[in-house]
Design a protein around this motif. Structure first.
Motif, short mmCIF file in Angstrom:
data_model
loop_
_atom_site.label_atom_id
_atom_site.label_comp_id
_atom_site.label_asym_id
_atom_site.label_seq_id
_atom_site.Cartn_x
_atom_site.Cartn_y
_atom_site.Cartn_z
N GLY A 82 61.17 -16.94 4.00
CA GLY A 82 60.88 -15.65 4.62
C GLY A 82 60.40 -15.78 6.05
O GLY A 82 59.45 -15.09 6.45
N ASP A 83 61.03 -16.65 6.81
CA ASP A 83 60.61 -16.91 8.19
C ASP A 83 61.05 -15.75 9.08
O ASP A 83 62.02 -15.84 9.84
N THR A 84 60.31 -14.65 9.02
CA THR A 84 60.68 -13.46 9.79
C THR A 84 60.44 -13.65 11.28
O THR A 84 61.00 -12.90 12.09
N TYR A 85 59.62 -14.64 11.65
CA TYR A 85 59.31 -14.84 13.06
C TYR A 85 60.24 -15.84 13.74
O TYR A 85 60.17 -16.02 14.95
N LYS A 86 61.09 -16.53 12.96
CA LYS A 86 62.04 -17.50 13.52
C LYS A 86 61.30 -18.54 14.37
O LYS A 86 61.60 -18.78 15.53
N PHE A 87 60.33 -19.22 13.75
CA PHE A 87 59.50 -20.17 14.47
C PHE A 87 60.31 -21.36 14.97
O PHE A 87 61.20 -21.87 14.29
N THR A 88 59.95 -21.83 16.15
CA THR A 88 60.37 -23.12 16.66
C THR A 88 59.12 -23.87 17.09
O THR A 88 58.27 -23.32 17.78
N TYR A 89 58.99 -25.13 16.65
CA TYR A 89 57.86 -25.97 17.00
C TYR A 89 58.32 -27.02 18.00
O TYR A 89 59.44 -27.52 17.92
N TYR A 90 57.43 -27.39 18.95
CA TYR A 90 57.82 -28.43 19.90
C TYR A 90 56.58 -29.14 20.45
O TYR A 90 55.46 -28.64 20.36
N THR A 91 56.81 -30.33 20.99
CA THR A 91 55.78 -31.06 21.72
C THR A 91 56.16 -31.09 23.19
O THR A 91 57.34 -31.11 23.55
N ASN A 92 55.13 -31.09 24.04
CA ASN A 92 55.37 -31.08 25.48
C ASN A 92 54.59 -32.15 26.23
O ASN A 92 54.48 -32.10 27.46
N GLY A 93 53.99 -33.10 25.49
CA GLY A 93 53.22 -34.15 26.11
C GLY A 93 51.78 -33.77 26.37
O GLY A 93 50.98 -34.61 26.81
N VAL A 94 51.41 -32.51 26.09
CA VAL A 94 50.04 -32.05 26.30
C VAL A 94 49.46 -31.51 24.99
O VAL A 94 48.51 -32.05 24.44
N LYS A 95 50.04 -30.43 24.46
CA LYS A 95 49.63 -29.85 23.19
C LYS A 95 50.86 -29.45 22.40
O LYS A 95 51.79 -28.85 22.96
N PRO A 96 50.90 -29.73 21.11
CA PRO A 96 52.01 -29.22 20.29
C PRO A 96 52.00 -27.70 20.29
O PRO A 96 50.94 -27.06 20.21
N LYS A 97 53.19 -27.11 20.38
CA LYS A 97 53.32 -25.67 20.55
C LYS A 97 54.28 -25.08 19.52
O LYS A 97 55.05 -25.79 18.87
N LEU A 98 54.26 -23.74 19.42
CA LEU A 98 55.26 -23.01 18.66
C LEU A 98 55.63 -21.76 19.44
O LEU A 98 54.86 -21.30 20.30
N TYR A 99 56.80 -21.25 19.16
CA TYR A 99 57.13 -19.92 19.67
C TYR A 99 57.94 -19.17 18.63
O TYR A 99 58.55 -19.77 17.74
N ALA A 100 57.90 -17.84 18.73
CA ALA A 100 58.60 -16.97 17.79
C ALA A 100 59.60 -16.11 18.55
O ALA A 100 59.32 -15.65 19.66
N PHE A 101 60.78 -15.93 17.97
CA PHE A 101 61.83 -15.10 18.58
C PHE A 101 62.16 -15.55 19.99
O PHE A 101 62.53 -14.75 20.84
N GLY A 102 62.00 -16.85 20.26
CA GLY A 102 62.36 -17.36 21.59
C GLY A 102 61.33 -17.06 22.66
O GLY A 102 61.60 -17.26 23.84
N ASP A 103 60.16 -16.54 22.29
CA ASP A 103 59.15 -16.17 23.29
C ASP A 103 57.77 -16.38 22.68
O ASP A 103 57.63 -16.88 21.57
N ASN A 104 56.72 -15.93 23.40
CA ASN A 104 55.36 -15.95 22.88
C ASN A 104 54.93 -17.35 22.43
O ASN A 104 54.79 -17.63 21.24
N HIS A 105 54.70 -18.22 23.39
CA HIS A 105 54.35 -19.61 23.10
C HIS A 105 52.85 -19.74 22.85
O HIS A 105 52.04 -19.29 23.65
N PHE A 106 52.50 -20.39 21.74
CA PHE A 106 51.09 -20.59 21.37
C PHE A 106 50.90 -22.03 20.88
O PHE A 106 51.85 -22.72 20.55
N ASP A 107 49.61 -22.43 20.79
CA ASP A 107 49.30 -23.74 20.22
C ASP A 107 49.73 -23.78 18.77
O ASP A 107 49.50 -22.85 18.00
N LEU A 108 50.36 -24.90 18.38
CA LEU A 108 50.72 -25.09 16.98
C LEU A 108 49.45 -25.24 16.13
O LEU A 108 49.37 -24.74 15.02
N THR A 109 48.45 -25.92 16.68
CA THR A 109 47.23 -26.20 15.94
C THR A 109 46.28 -25.01 15.95
O THR A 109 45.99 -24.45 17.02
N ILE A 110 45.81 -24.61 14.77
CA ILE A 110 44.73 -23.62 14.64
C ILE A 110 43.43 -24.41 14.50
O ILE A 110 43.31 -25.28 13.64
N PRO A 111 42.43 -24.15 15.35
CA PRO A 111 41.22 -24.98 15.34
C PRO A 111 40.40 -24.79 14.06
O PRO A 111 40.47 -23.75 13.40
#
Length: 464
Positions: A82-111
């Motif tokens: 049920g991945d309604t947000y179409k998540f993509t996860y990636y690393t960028n050499g600084v912090k692992p990230k995710l984005y939804a629907f090709g936009d809205n980039h946030f930290d993958l890690t929740i503190p």
């Protein structure tokens, strides 16, 4: 006198030109072998500009676009029901990230939050037989509903749930950095009267809400907290790799594995003496390539994986050389291209190169990718193609390539390449056929009492 050549193969520099098997070549440049025919490799078909001088390329299926980046990145699309947000996860050499629907980039890690204060309302606690011991913990929940790690426990308080005046007020933890898309905070509790010593779900509050007042009866608690052992990926983690329903990544000498179907919660890790160079998902687990020996994290999910040292001393010289061929991983090592199938490690180019000829291909600088059945390697001073099945090896005279991405919609391999002084995105082997050369072994001639030797070659644009 006519010379019959029934089969054309690649080069094998470790073998003397006079001792080459009949089908092998002294020189094979821009050659490709298709159905027994010798054909030229095609050039790169230019597609679009690449802003700046990016080093990595990714094809986003959601937006049908190519994403270029100035740093090396690894991307995955996690398998989420049920991945309604179409998540993509990636690393960028600084912090692992995710984005939804090709936009809205946030930290993958929740503190992991720091537990806030708790306050017990004034009520009758005079009878020790009626008292219940309680402790609280909280967790953040992001705007997509992803649950984060559980905080440490609060102090233990005593309450009398038979007194209608009882309540415990839990204060929201202090706000962490907000780059993880905060949505709410979740409250859990243990209590001796619930029949469980584990933290159990009490309720949620909006992220902006400062307090939660708990009056839940002990026998009304059922759902157990699942994130007490979760950790986020550390900063600078790289090499995101999916295996089964778990996500894996690595830092300098440590590999991290997520909970099944929870690609942001990482309770599992494995340490290695050697520097980790890359990960590949195989049918038997996760291959861990290092600057020492290779290992296999053997198992179907991270929770049950065990470290299995493989019987090989073939170091990985280049992270960028690692290519996942499905049932096999291929990477560049000191003595050639190495293939790993399950727990079996083989030198795929052992019959072609020796310790003098292989270094000419600058194995520490190889960037590899798969094109159909071929391993394409681009190095500091050139490029080559290699067929792992037939062992045909050809040098390539192509533009310098810096990154690549597979487009499954069109079954095409896009590359970041240099066109003059410009960096561009193009399609590999989709341009005009390149001029190719195939130069035979040295042939011994004996005719009418004369002896000698010769070799012959071809310069042909279209193929034989």
């Amino acid at each position: 006198m006519p010379i019959m050549q029934e089969k054309f193969g690649g080069i094998a520099p470790k073998i003397s030109p006079k001792k080459l098997p009949e089908h092998l070549a002294q020189k094979a440049e821009n050659c490709r072998w298709q159905g027994g025919k010798l054909e030229p490799v095609a050039g790169i078909l230019d597609k679009q500009d690449a802003t700046g001088t990016p080093l990595s390329l990714y094809y986003d299926q959601i937006t049908n676009t190519y994403i270029t980046n100035l740093t090396s990145r690894s991307y995955v699309r996690p398998f989420l029901a049920g991945d309604t947000y179409k998540f993509t996860y990636y690393t960028n050499g600084v912090k692992p990230k995710l984005y939804a629907f090709g936009d809205n980039h946030f930290d993958l890690t929740i503190p992991r939050p720091t537990m806030g204060s708790i306050t017990v309302a004034t009520h009758d606690v005079s009878d020790p037989l009626t008292l219940v011991q309680m402790s609280y913990a909280v967790a953040w929940v992001d705007g997509y509903g992803r649950l984060g790690p559980l905080s440490g426990p609060s102090s233990i308080v005593s309450v009398n749930p038979d007194d209608p005046l009882w309540s415990v007020t839990v204060a929201k933890p202090g706000n962490p950095p907000l780059s993880w898309n905060p949505g709410s905070w979740r409250i859990y509790r243990t209590s001796t009267g619930s029949g469980s010593t584990e933290f159990q779900y009490v309720g949620d509050e909006a992220f902006a809400t400062a307090l939660h007042t708990d009056t839940t009866a002990p026998d009304s608690l059922f759902e157990v907290a699942e994130s007490d052992l979760w950790e986020g990926l550390p900063d600078f983690a790289e090499g995101l790799t999916l295996n089964g329903s778990s996500l894996f990544a690595f830092t300098d000498n440590e590999v991290f594995g997520s909970e099944a179907h929870i690609p942001h919660g990482f309770p599992y890790s494995w340490g290695f003496q050697e520097k980790v160079m890359g990960l590949v998902s195989l049918s038997g687990g996760v291959l861990v390539l290092t600057d020492g020996r290779p290992y296999l994290l053997a198992g179907s999910e991270a929770v049950n994986m065990q470290v299995l040292p493989l019987e090989s001393s073939d170091v990985c010289l280049s992270t960028e050389s690692i290519v996942d061929f499905g049932s096999m991983a291929i990477y560049s090592s000191t003595n050639g291209l190495i293939g790993v199938m399950g727990a079996k490690v083989v030198n795929l180019t052992n019959d072609l190169f020796d310790k003098e000829s292989w270094p000419l291909f600058n194995p520490k600088t190889i960037l590899g990718f798969q094109y159909e059945n071929l391993y394409i390697g681009v190095h500091e001073t050139g490029a080559f193609s290699f067929d792992p099945l037939t062992k045909d090896f050809s040098t390539l005279d192509i533009d310098k390539i810096h990154g690549w991405a597979y487009n499954p919609e069109e079954d095409q391999v896009a590359v970041l390449y240099d066109l003059g002084v410009d960096r561009r995105v193009g399609l590999f082997n989709e341009g005009a056929p390149l001029t190719f050369t195939w130069h035979s072994r040295i042939e011994a001639l004996r005719s009418r009492g004369l002896t000698g030797s010769m070799s012959w070659g071809s310069l042909n644009r279209w193929g034989w």
